[in-house]
Design a protein around this motif. Structure first.
Motif: not given
Ligand code: GRF
Length: 194
Positions: A108-132
């Motif tokens: 009953r606890m949910i979270n939103i994360h700005p990546s297509l998990l399991p890709k890019y857990r943690g911070l700086h997801t957009h940076e990693q998308v661009i870099a890769n």
């Protein structure tokens, strides 16, 4: 629509645009929920003003007032339990939560994360998308487990990365997806409860 509005507590640390999307969709009758409290660990979070503007109770619990993670998590658990929520929704809450609180609110606890998990857990997801040079990017809503950004994914939304995209443009485009996805998932959760 489910029989009763579900009771949601929302945890934030910052701008609260996802919180605003929840409020707007509840008010428009698209989501059968009531937000009983918005809790922040940051007194300057603009999301607190958004909640107050919508007449939603707010609470501040600053982790800096606690000597260790366990005592903060314990106080947070008690604060949340006081509202007896059906669902705890993390929306830009910038704290890692320990095993006890995560177990307490299991399923009953949910979270939103700005990546297509399991890709890019943690911070700086957009940076990693661009870099890769990724062609696809997106956001995920998942149940919270003790491993960061690793719980079962409930739903994702995707976009195609354009050669012109920058970190800033991806951030904005992902936010637009998030603002649709989070209310949908809360409504899905409400329908499971009825
Ligand atoms: C969102 O991008 C969310 O995915 C991440 O933190 C951001 C919060 O944005 N966990 P906001 O405070 O809802 O505007």
């Amino acid at each position: 629509m489910s029989k009763h509005p579900i009771n949601v507590v929302v945890l934030i640390s910052g701008n609260g645009s996802n919180l605003q999307a929840m409020i707007d969709n509840i008010n428009a009758g698209h989501v059968d929920a009531t937000i009983s409290c918005v809790i922040s660990n940051n007194a300057d979070a603009y999301g607190l003003a958004r909640a107050q503007h919508a007449n939603i109770p707010t609470a501040m619990l600053n982790h800096k007032d606690y000597t260790d993670r366990a005592s903060y998590d314990n106080a947070l658990t008690k604060l949340i339990d006081g509202y007896q929520p059906d669902l705890v929704a993390l929306a830009g809450f910038m704290r890692i939560l320990g095993d006890d609180i995560v177990d307490h609110f299991k399923n009953r606890m949910i979270n939103i994360h700005p990546s297509l998990l399991p890709k890019y857990r943690g911070l700086h997801t957009h940076e990693q998308v661009i870099a890769n040079g990724d062609k696809e990017h997106g956001c995920s809503i998942h149940f919270v487990t003790s491993e960061l950004d690793s719980g079962p994914v409930i739903k994702q939304a995707k976009l195609t990365v354009s050669p012109d995209d920058t970190v800033e443009s991806l951030k904005q485009r992902i936010h637009q997806l998030e603002h649709k996805l989070y209310p949908e998932v809360i409504q899905w959760f409400a329908e499971q409860q009825s």
